[in-house]
Design an enzyme around this catalytic site. Structure first.
Site, PDB file in Angstrom:
ATOM      1  N   HIS A 132      -2.357  -3.908   4.999  1.00  0.00           N
ATOM      2  CA  HIS A 132      -2.103  -3.523   6.395  1.00  0.00           C
ATOM      3  C   HIS A 132      -3.401  -3.184   7.095  1.00  0.00           C
ATOM      4  O   HIS A 132      -4.367  -2.713   6.454  1.00  0.00           O
ATOM      5  CB  HIS A 132      -1.137  -2.331   6.460  1.00  0.00           C
ATOM      6  CG  HIS A 132      -1.688  -1.077   5.884  1.00  0.00           C
ATOM      7  ND1 HIS A 132      -2.207  -0.060   6.637  1.00  0.00           N
ATOM      8  CD2 HIS A 132      -1.831  -0.689   4.588  1.00  0.00           C
ATOM      9  CE1 HIS A 132      -2.623   0.905   5.837  1.00  0.00           C
ATOM     10  NE2 HIS A 132      -2.419   0.560   4.590  1.00  0.00           N
ATOM     11  N   CYS A 174       0.842  -1.197   0.000  1.00  0.00           N
ATOM     12  CA  CYS A 174       0.000   0.000   0.000  1.00  0.00           C
ATOM     13  C   CYS A 174       0.883   1.256   0.000  1.00  0.00           C
ATOM     14  O   CYS A 174       1.983   1.255   0.545  1.00  0.00           O
ATOM     15  CB  CYS A 174      -0.912   0.010   1.223  1.00  0.00           C
ATOM     16  SG  CYS A 174      -2.063   1.414   1.251  1.00  0.00           S
TER      17      CYS A 174
HETATM   18 CO    CO Z   1      -3.456   1.234   3.009  1.00  0.00          CO
END
Ligand code: CO
Length: 210
Positions: free
Chosen positions: A98, A42
């Protein structure tokens, strides 16, 4: 000092420290790039791939986007994947999500955030697929965390559905695919889904003529 000026200054300090600790550091790095791992993570500023894995420059090849998605029309992701798999011959591809991911949280809401709606659409589709088990959780954070894990699993499956991965599995029995989730609360990564080279996907996605 403005934030960007501080970054430039910190860079000079870092470079000097590296050279002081190991005079050959940059000379060595300039000659090689042979990472064994492709990391798809990410864009979130709290999940820097090399820091949280303790890897050094040269060790992991990195692609990051909002909510670590593998989208089949994303030329950027596909180019990184093809280069990593065909040219660098990476042995592992890791999709790492996450907990408390803003992208996943936004996808679970009904708020429009502009252009990014088009990107989050892919996570909404994952939600739609697992709606029953996600909605069974009363707590919103728990729903976001479960969707984060299921999203990672679906992105690993998306990798396995590409002709790039299927071709490599046939020709060199690699790379293995891994789905992980990083916990912002304690810094620990947990594996959530694995696909060793040669795994099967839904047959409609299997190409016979690669
Ligand atoms: Co993220």
């Amino acid at each position: 000092m403005k934030p960007f000026e501080k970054i430039l200054q910190d860079n000079k300090t870092w470079a000097a420290e590296q050279k002081a600790a190991d005079p050959e550091y940059f000379n060595r790095l300039i000659k090689i790039q042979s990472p064994e791992v492709l990391w798809i993570g990410c864009s979130d500023s709290r999940v820097p791939a090399d820091k949280i894995t303790g890897t050094q420059p040269g060790e992991i090849f990195v692609h990051r986007n909002v909510a670590n998605l593998v989208v089949h029309t994303d030329l950027n992701l596909l180019s990184v994947l093809q280069y990593a798999v065909d040219v660098l011959n990476v042995k592992h591809v890791i999709v790492c999500g996450h907990h408390n991911c803003g992208g996943v949280r936004a996808a679970l809401s009904n708020q429009s955030l502009g252009l990014i709606d088009k990107w989050l659409w892919h996570i909404k589709n994952v939600y739609r697929q697992y709606k029953k088990e996600i909605n069974a959780l009363a707590d919103e954070d728990a729903r976001v965390d479960l969707l984060t894990e299921l999203n990672v699993k679906e992105q690993v499956l998306n990798l396995a559905k590409t002709s790039i991965i299927q071709k490599a599995w046939k020709s060199r029995n690699g790379p293995d695919l891994h789905g992980w989730v990083y916990d912002l609360r304690d810094g620990i990564i947990s594996p959530v889904f694995d696909m060793p080279a040669g795994s099967r996907v839904d047959e409609i996605f299997e190409y016979e003529n690669l």
